[in-house]
Every structure is written in structure tokens, then in C-alpha cells.
Design a protein around this motif. Structure first.
Motif, short mmCIF file in Angstrom:
data_model
loop_
_atom_site.label_atom_id
_atom_site.label_comp_id
_atom_site.label_asym_id
_atom_site.label_seq_id
_atom_site.Cartn_x
_atom_site.Cartn_y
_atom_site.Cartn_z
N LEU A 1 0.80 -1.22 0.00
CA LEU A 1 0.00 0.00 0.00
C LEU A 1 0.84 1.27 0.00
O LEU A 1 0.34 2.33 -0.36
CB LEU A 1 -0.95 0.01 1.21
N LYS B 1 9.36 -12.83 1.28
CA LYS B 1 8.53 -12.82 0.07
C LYS B 1 7.80 -11.48 -0.01
O LYS B 1 6.66 -11.36 0.44
CB LYS B 1 7.52 -13.97 0.14
N ILE C 1 -0.05 -7.92 -1.78
CA ILE C 1 -0.90 -8.87 -1.04
C ILE C 1 -2.37 -8.52 -1.15
O ILE C 1 -3.19 -9.38 -1.47
CB ILE C 1 -0.42 -8.99 0.42
N LEU C 2 -2.72 -7.27 -0.91
CA LEU C 2 -4.15 -6.94 -0.95
C LEU C 2 -4.59 -6.52 -2.35
O LEU C 2 -5.69 -6.83 -2.77
CB LEU C 2 -4.46 -5.81 0.05
N THR C 3 -3.72 -5.83 -3.05
CA THR C 3 -4.08 -5.44 -4.41
C THR C 3 -3.59 -6.51 -5.38
O THR C 3 -2.88 -7.43 -5.00
CB THR C 3 -3.45 -4.09 -4.77
N PRO D 1 -1.50 2.64 -3.22
CA PRO D 1 -2.77 3.32 -2.93
C PRO D 1 -2.76 4.23 -1.71
O PRO D 1 -3.46 5.23 -1.71
CB PRO D 1 -3.74 2.18 -2.73
N ALA E 1 -4.87 9.33 -5.93
CA ALA E 1 -6.21 9.88 -5.82
C ALA E 1 -7.18 8.82 -5.32
O ALA E 1 -7.01 7.63 -5.59
CB ALA E 1 -6.68 10.39 -7.18
N LEU E 2 -8.18 9.28 -4.57
CA LEU E 2 -9.20 8.35 -4.06
C LEU E 2 -9.97 7.76 -5.23
O LEU E 2 -10.30 6.58 -5.25
CB LEU E 2 -10.15 9.08 -3.13
N TYR F 1 -21.46 -21.68 -26.70
CA TYR F 1 -20.77 -22.94 -27.00
C TYR F 1 -19.66 -22.75 -28.04
O TYR F 1 -19.11 -23.72 -28.53
CB TYR F 1 -21.79 -23.97 -27.49
N GLY F 2 -19.36 -21.54 -28.40
CA GLY F 2 -18.24 -21.30 -29.30
C GLY F 2 -18.63 -21.21 -30.76
O GLY F 2 -17.78 -21.01 -31.61
N ALA F 3 -19.89 -21.37 -31.07
CA ALA F 3 -20.32 -21.27 -32.47
C ALA F 3 -20.51 -19.82 -32.85
O ALA F 3 -20.91 -18.99 -32.02
CB ALA F 3 -21.62 -22.04 -32.67
#
Lengths: 183, 322, 408
Positions: free
Chosen positions: A120, A130, A134-136, A144, A150-151, A176-178
Motif C-alpha cells: 500500500l 517474500k 498482497i491486498l491489491t 494506494p 487519488a481516491l 458454445y463457441g459457435a
């Protein structure tokens, strides 16, 4: 006051590294040099029985005014379950070199807290096993909790952009991919 | 003409058994509901009596999703193996004197063979779905069935020795007509082993590891949906009924009861089978689940030695009596 | 029936030496991960070789958000942390802010806070017991626990209008006073509850399968538990007597009589026993609350107003620009003093700490939430090593984690 006693003892032991002692609302904070941070934590754990690490977090000081303040600081809150005393340790970290020693070898539980701080705020911890986001998300840009972040951003997350493009690209296929016939 | 009669008999048996299966699910949901301070199904019909039918219709019309990475033929075939083997074992079960489709003289072995075959359905389902949870579920099921087939078989050896036959009708008739002559009493160790192995063989709590919901999502049936899922479900319930029937026949004196019910000889048989099923459900509402290694330990270290001891005791008993 | 137009195959390269390992990503959609926890596992058969929990699926940036909202507005955010025990979070947050801004709380409000805290502790522990037992396979306990939890949630709804997202506390007090009907219902609950605890214990306490599944599973020694920064019942199960209600009493906990149960062995069973005992102690505290509830106001005299005053009610109130803060505060106090504070409270999951830095404005400069679940999940990679999958599920259950609190 017991906390102040510990702080004074530390000041004697680490002359020059203890930059100040602040008392606010009954809680004692010692400001330390980041070079000696690990050793001070070690002494607190072994000599002063501060076995419980309450809290570890980073702070961005961009909008705070103060002579002793650098760009970042890390805050450690310790508690001694046997002696029922708590102590807060703070270390200033300059923006040019946001690095501090990891205390993961003292408390395994600090692992994730340091990762969170890195995630953060972008403070790098030396000798961390390591150090990853972790959160993002892994490909997150920026840190952040920095004050200039910025918020509400001016653009969407690029993963979402990619997803939208993909949705447009795949619109001509059914489940189905058609290929759907154009009307 | 004879073939037609047999086909008619098979059809009647299938319809009756499938209805019983449907209502066994209702029975289970109601009993567990009341044990767990709730009501169970209440909305469809009076006290939810039509719920099994609604469920059947729902699963019949649901979309049948096949994962893209699945081994398609095996994936489609696996639930059929489960159901067919279970249904086949019904053929040799005598519901009352003479009420049996095929009165063959290796009835007990036939049922063992079929229940072993059913595990192929489970394993293949786990493998063919090509998903990690189903694979683990299939593995667990394989290990579990192999380990518990042995005590299950051994626990019934005592019964075979006492009755001197593998034919299920003979086993019932050799128990005599009175309460005290049931094989439950001389074979109490065998019954204990049989009951636990039976729970494991039908993948019921506390041995429901192949489909352990909180560990493997749904185990080997994770990827199944709609009718194919319902086939597995039916196979499980028929398996429960077959196992309960074996228990009734081998230990509780089959269709014999304190007095005869006119026009409906299987009355006592069905009552005993439902007694067993009630126990199944009661255990499900009460017990937690074993861990994989503990399950193996129980099977190999406790049940098999006990079953062998039972055989030894029964043999000694026979030698001493004669 | 569905037919696929083309079959694709995916070839994932396997590293050499890794061929026997089975990679399993448990979650984030899995019945036993209590939300959106993902655990990346390397398996050898059923045994876990490495265990790597991944979090962040529920990250909503509360710490960032809090910097842009006033102290009073942030109370709402705390509901969404541990949504199982929102009351405890409300209290924890308000205690911290009140210490920071030096706001006095009247006695009755303190007692009410203790009351709702303990109610939410019971409700949270009941949910824990329900899901923990369900994870291990005992289904019936689940529904028994929900029966009692329902009573408490209904009481919450009667008290503040919401069952889960309560937002009950205010800076300097609480939002609503209890009515006589609530106290009557609570009294009945407190009367009946000990018998209910015994009922749960009858089902699982001496059940041999339960014992086999919990004794020796997820064992941590006292040193290891402190090393992993575990708190709450997870720490007390290892024999460390650390309960913030006793160590740093807040909201008048020093007036109550209660024991802090500790275990010895530090395994899943010890933690289970601890929490069961805590249920009894919480019930005992509730009984004391009912008996000792003092009369008086529920909001302090110097409590900040939540709503913008249309006109100043008295001249002590200062005009705070609407843009800066929605709260008004008494003038002759340096409430907006610069400084920082760390206040921890004992929530059902463990130690919930709030670290605040105030820079003299109406909003926190920095708010850090020390959430127990985050640290407990961090401990999972150590505790989950070398156990079986079924044990990992039991360990996730025994650590009592809520992902809303973990990811914040």
C-alpha cells in the motif's frame, strides 16, 4: 512511568539512535533511526519481554508538517504481556531510499504486515522472505495509501479495459463457441 | 411367455424401488429436518409430500453441462455404471418367501461383486471430469471401497458358516421364525463390523469422504449436473437400500416377523429395511466426518481383525456344537 | 445435451522434480473457506507440502477511504470489517476515536457498549461453532447455533434497526437506548442460553470422531503463537493469558467479573474449549449488565453532533465549514490536537486495533486497522504445512477468520 523507563534505558543503550521520546494521551512513542530499528526491536523483545507485536504499519507524511518528519515512517506497536506495558516505535524513512530492515525473523507474524505496508505504501523491507503485493492485484500500478494517489482515479483499471475489449471481440460467438450469424 | 413375465416382474420391481428411493429422500430430509429443529420440505403438496416428484422433474429438465476438458464417453457413462450395478443387485434380494427375481445360489457373492463394480462408476466419474476435486474424490473413493470391501465380506463369512449357504433365501429360512434365532445374536461382532463397513461402502456419514462437501466441494460429483447428478443420487439411495436389505436378510431374519401380515408378506422386511435407513439418517445428523488416514486406520486396524476374530469364534462354535 | 464445437487442450509445463506434486487452488469459491479466501496448495497425495494463502479478493480500501471521511462517517465502514460481529467493531472504533479526541462517554452508554459487545461476541462465536462443526462434518450443530443466533440478531434489529450492519455506537455514546422489551427478551435469552451451550456440547464435546479430528490438529505452542502474532482465543488456546478486556480495560470492563479461559495444548480442541467457555463468560457478563445497568444519558455532553446544525443550539458550538467536517465540537478544547494513538479492543476474533494519526483536521490523517483475521490467515501458511486437506479445513475453521476484516 514504566514505559518512559524502558525508553530511557533504550536511549542509554543506543546513544544517537533514539531521536526522541513523545508522550501523547498516555502512550509513549520513541523515534528511532532506521539503521538501528532491527536491533532495538530485538532488545525490546528479549530484554523487555515485549513479546507481542500489536501492530505494524506505514504512514505517508507528505501532507504533515514537522521538522523531524521524512516522507514515510513505519510504526511498530509492542506490548509486553508479562509486564503489561506497551511501547510504540517509529522510524523515519526518506523518499529517495524507502528501505527498512524487516523484523520477520523476530516475529513471523510480521511477514504479512510488512507485505501489506509494501503493497500500500511502497516501503521496501530488507531480508523479507517474500515481498509481494498482497491486498491489491499483482499487476497493480502505484501505491494506494500514498497521499498523492487519488481516491478516485481518472481511468479504469487496465484489467477491466482488457476484459471489455475481450467481451467485444467475443460478442460474435455464442456460449458454445459457435459463430452467431449476423442479422 | 416366461420372458414376458420376467420383464413384467422387473418393470414392477424397478418402479416400486424407484418410488421408494424418491420417498427415501423425502424421509431423510424430513427426519434430518426435525432432528435439526427445522421443518424439512413443506411447500409442495401436503407437508411437502410431492417434493420428491418435483425434484425428479426438475433434475430431468435441467441443463446437462459437460466440462470442456472432460473425457466425454466416460463422463457420460460413469453414472450409468453406478446405477445399473446397484439396480442389478436388487434382482437377487428376496423380499418375502418366493418374492425374488433370481433365486441364485451365490446371491451374497453376486451382491458383493455388484457393489464393487459400482465403485468403478465413482472412480471413473472422478477421473473423467478432469477436475482436481473430483479426482481427489475418486481417489478417496477407490481407497475407501477397497479397504472396506474386505471387512464387509469377512463380516458375513460368519453368517455363511452358520447357514451353510450363499443363497439369500436359504440364509433367511435357516434363521428360523423366532426372534431369538436371528443371526444378530450369535453374530453380534459380525453385525457390528458389517454395520460400520456398510456405512463406508455406501459413502455415508461419517465416511462420506469421497463427497466431503467442505473439503472437496462435492467430491466426484462436483462437475455433474441435472439428470446425471440425479443418477448418482439414485444409485446412492439404492445402494443404501441394498445394504440395508443384506443386513436385514443376514442378521435380522429377513421377512420373518412376530405374526404374518395377510396379502402383504414383505411387510416386516420393508419395516426392517426402513429401520436400517433410519439409522443411516440418524448417524448422518449426529456424527462429524472422519479424516482420510483415520478412516484407513479404522478399516485395516480394527474392523478386519474383528471380522477375522468373528470367523474364528464362529468356526470354534461350529466345531464344538457338532 | 451440449456438444462442444472444438476441444482444446491445455498443456501446463511441469517443473522437473515437481512431477509428483499436485497443485490445488482451494477457493476463492469453496464451501469451507469462509468467504473468499484462496489457498494455493501443493499436495503429495492428501498431505499438504506447501500452503500459500492468498487474500485481497474483498479489498475495499477502507484505510484510504477513511482518510477522506470524517471520524463520525467512518463508523459505517467498521460495520463492514467483521460483518459477523459489527457491534464489536463499532465499539472498537469509537473507543479509539474517543481516546484520540478525549471525548467522555457516560456510564450508561459504556454499559450498553459492553452489552452489545458481548452479545455480538456470543453471536460471532455461535457462527464460528456452527461453521467449524460443519467443516468437520457435524451438520446438526450448525442449525442449533443458528437458532440462538437468530434471537440475538433480532435483538440487534430491535435495538438499532439492522441485524448485521448495525452502526450502533456514536462518538461519545450510543445511538439508541434500550427499551424495556429488549431487556426482557435479553433477560430470557441469558436465562436460557447456558442450557443451549450444554446442548451443543452434548452433540460434539465428547464425540470420539470430533476428538479425533480436533485433538493435536493445528497445534501451536505458546511461543509459536506469539511469534505468529495470534490473538484472541487462538492465542489463549495455547495457554497465553492475554485478553485486552483484562489487560487494557476499555468501556468499563474493569467493573465486570469474568474469567479468561485459557487452554494448555494449543490445538484445535483447546481453542474450541476456550471459545465454548467464553460463551459462558459472555453470558455471565450479560447477566451483570442487566443487573447493573445505570440510569442516565446515553450520549456524552461533549459528544460531537452528527448532523449539521441548522442554527447553533448554543454558543459553545463553533462553525465548522461543511466541507471540512460534518461534526461540531466544543470550542475550548484542543480536540483536534495533533498526535497519534493505538487503541486495541478484544473482538470475538482477537485483537482489533485502530491506529490513528490526527493532523488537527476533522478527518483522520491515517487510520490503520490491525485486524486479527489478516494476521491469522498469515499464520495459516505455517500452521497448514504438512497436514492433510481435511486438517487444513479444520485449521481455517479454528482460526475463526472473516475475510471482510482481513482484506479491509
Amino acid at each position: 512511568m514504566e514505559q518512559l523507563g524502558i525508553a530511557e534505558q533504550l536511549r542509554e543503550k543506543f546513544t544517537g539512535s533514539i531521536l526522541g521520546i513523545i508522550t501523547h494521551r498516555g502512550q509513549v512513542t520513541i523515534l528511532v533511526d532506521r539503521k538501528d530499528l532491527f536491533r532495538i526491536c530485538q532488545v525490546l523483545k528479549t530484554d523487555h519481554k515485549m513479546t507481542h507485536l500489536n501492530c505494524l504499519c506505514g504512514v505517508d507524511n507528505l501532507k504533515r508538517k514537522g521538522a523531524h518528519l521524512e516522507r514515510f515512517e513505519v510504526v511498530y506497536q509492542f506490548y509486553s504481556i508479562d509486564n503489561r506495558t506497551s511501547l510504540r516505535v517509529k522510524a523515519q524513512i526518506p523518499e529517495s531510499d524507502p528501505v527498512v530492515d524487516s523484523i520477520t525473523s523476530l516475529w513471523t507474524g510480521a511477514n504479512w504486515l510488512e507485505r501489506e505496508t509494501y503493497d500500500l505504501l511502497g516501503i521496501v523491507f530488507n531480508n523479507h522472505p517474500k515481498l509481494e503485493r498482497i491486498l491489491t492485484a499483482e499487476d497493480w500500478e502505484g501505491y494506494p495509501l500514498r497521499k498523492e494517489y487519488a481516491l478516485r482515479g481518472d481511468k479504469e483499471w487496465k484489467g477491466l479495459e482488457e476484459l471489455r475489449e475481450k467481451a467485444v471481440r467475443l460478442r460474435k460467438y455464442d456460449f458454445y463457441g459457435a459463430q452467431i450469424e449476423q442479422e | 411367455m416366461q420372458i414376458l413375465t420376467i420383464i413384467l416382474q422387473i418393470a414392477i420391481l424397478l418402479v416400486i424401488v424407484l418410488l421408494h428411493v424418491a420417498y427415501a429422500t423425502y424421509f431423510e430430509r424430513k427426519i434430518i429436518g426435525h432432528m435439526q429443529v427445522r421443518m424439512g420440505p413443506m411447500l409442495v403438496g401436503y407437508h411437502g409430500l410431492l417434493q420428491p416428484i418435483a425434484d425428479g422433474i426438475k433434475s430431468f429438465f435441467k441443463e446437462d453441462v459437460i466440462p470442456a476438458q472432460a473425457d466425454k464417453p466416460l463422463f457420460l457413462f460413469a453414472p450409468v455404471i453406478c446405477l445399473v450395478t446397484m439396480l442389478t443387485s436388487l434382482a437377487v434380494i428376496p423380499f418375502a418367501k418366493g418374492w425374488v427375481l433370481a433365486d441364485i445360489n451365490i446371491g451374497l457373492l453376486f451382491i458383493f461383486a455388484m457393489s464393487s463394480l459400482a465403485s468403478y462408476g465413482v472412480i471413473l466419474a472422478g477421473w473423467a471430469s478432469n477436475s482436481k476435486y473430483t479426482f481427489l474424490g475418486g481417489l478417496r473413493s477407490m481407497a475407501q471401497v477397497i479397504s472396506y470391501e474386505i471387512p464387509l465380506g469377512l463380516s458375513l463369512v460368519g453368517v455363511m458358516m452358520l447357514s451353510g449357504s450363499l443363497n439369500l433365501t436359504t440364509i433367511v429360512t435357516s434363521q428360523g421364525n423366532s426372534f431369538s434365532s436371528m443371526y444378530l445374536f450369535p453374530q453380534i461382532i459380525g453385525f457390528f463390523v458389517f454395520f460400520i463397513a456398510m456405512l463406508a461402502e455406501t459413502n455415508r456419514v461419517p465416511f462420506d469422504l469421497p463427497e466431503a462437501e467442505t473439503e472437496l466441494v462435492s467430491g466426484y460429483i462436483t462437475e455433474y449436473s441435472g439428470m446425471r447428478y440425479a443418477l448418482f443420487f439414485m444409485a446412492e439411495y439404492i445402494g443404501m437400500m441394498v445394504m440395508a436389505s443384506i443386513g436385514t436378510i443376514c442378521f435380522l431374519g429377513g421377512w420373518n416377523g412376530p405374526f404374518e401380515i395377510p396379502f402383504f408378506p414383505p411387510f416386516w422386511f420393508i419395516l426392517k429395511v426402513y429401520g436400517f435407513i433410519f439409522f443411516f439418517i440418524w448417524i448422518r445428523a449426529t456424527l462429524p466426518r472422519y479424516r482420510y488416514d483415520q478412516l484407513m486406520e479404522l478399516g485395516w486396524k480394527l474392523l478386519i481383525p474383528l471380522a477375522l476374530l468373528n470367523i474364528l469364534l464362529t468356526g470354534l462354535f461350529k466345531i464344538l456344537v457338532h | 445435451m451440449i456438444t462442444l464445437t472444438d476441444t482444446q487442450t491445455i498443456d501446463i509445463p511441469v517443473q522437473s522434480g515437481d512431477e509428483d506434486r499436485y497443485h490445488l487452488k482451494l477457493g476463492p469459491q469453496h464451501p469451507a473457506t469462509h468467504g473468499v479466501l484462496r489457498v494455493d496448495l501443493d499436495l503429495d497425495g492428501e498431505t499438504i507440502l506447501t500452503c500459500d494463502p492468498k487474500v485481497g479478493y474483498l479489498h475495499r480500501g477502507f484505510e484510504k477511504l477513511a482518510e477522506h471521511r470524517t471520524y463520525a462517517q467512518n463508523i459505517v465502514l467498521t460495520d463492514r470489517l467483521d460483518y459477523i460481529a459489527a457491534m464489536s467493531n463499532n465499539v472498537g472504533y469509537c473507543e479509539a476515536v474517543e481516546r484520540l479526541l478525549a471525548i467522555e462517554v457516560p456510564e450508561r452508554a459504556k454499559m450498553l457498549r459492553v452489552m452489545v459487545c458481548e452479545m455480538s461476541r456470543i453471536s460471532s462465536h455461535l457462527l464460528w461453532l456452527a461453521t467449524h462443526a460443519l467443516d468437520i462434518g457435524a451438520m446438526t450443530v450448525f442449525l442449533y447455533c443458528f437458532r440462538e443466533r437468530e434471537v440475538l440478531l433480532e435483538l440487534f434489529a430491535e435495538l438499532c434497526g439492522a441485524r448485521l450492519t448495525t452502526t450502533y455506537t456514536r462518538l461519545g455514546g450510543v445511538r439508541q437506548d434500550v427499551t424495556r422489551s429488549i431487556m426482557k427478551k435479553l433477560d430470557k435469552f441469558v436465562e436460557d442460553f447456558p442450557a443451549c451451550i450444554e446442548e451443543y456440547e452434548t452433540l460434539i464435546d465428547t464425540n470420539r470422531i470430533w476428538l479425533k479430528r480436533t485433538i493435536g490438529v493445528g497445534q501451536v505452542s505458546a511461543e509459536k503463537a506469539l511469534d505468529l502474532c495470534l490473538t484472541g482465543a487462538s492465542l489463549r488456546g495455547s495457554g497465553v493469558d492475554y485478553d485486552i478486556r483484562k489487560h487494557m480495560p476499555y468501556s468499563g470492563y474493569e467493573k465486570f467479573e469474568f474469567d479468561v479461559p485459557t487452554g494448555e495444548t494449543g490445538d484445535t480442541y483447546a481453542r474450541y474449549r476456550c471459545r465454548m467457555e467464553e460463551l459462558r463468560q459472555s453470558n455471565f457478563i450479560l447477566r451483570q449488565c442487566i443487573e447493573m445497568m445505570p440510569p442516565g444519558p446515553i450520549l456524552g455532553k461533549d459528544a460531537p453532533d452528527l448532523i449539521m446544525p441548522i442554527k447553533p443550539a448554543n454558543k459553545l458550538e463553533v462553525d465548522v465549514p461543511a466541507k471540512n467536517a460534518l461534526i461540531t465540537l466544543i470550542e475550548d478544547r484542543d480536540v483536534f490536537m495533533e498526535g497519534d494513538i493505538y487503541v486495541a479492543t478484544e473482538v470475538p476474533k482477537g485483537e482489533l486495533g485502530f491506529y490513528f494519526i490526527s493532523d488537527g483536521m476533522g478527518r483522520p490523517y491515517r487510520m490503520h486497522i490491525r485486524s486479527p483475521s489478516f494476521i491469522h490467515i498469515g499464520a495459516l501458511s505455517t500452521m497448514g504445512q504438512g497436514v492433510m486437506i481435511a486438517d487444513l479445513i479444520a485449521i481455517i475453521g479454528t482460526l475463526d477468520v472473516v475475510l471482510g476484516e482481513c482484506d479491509r
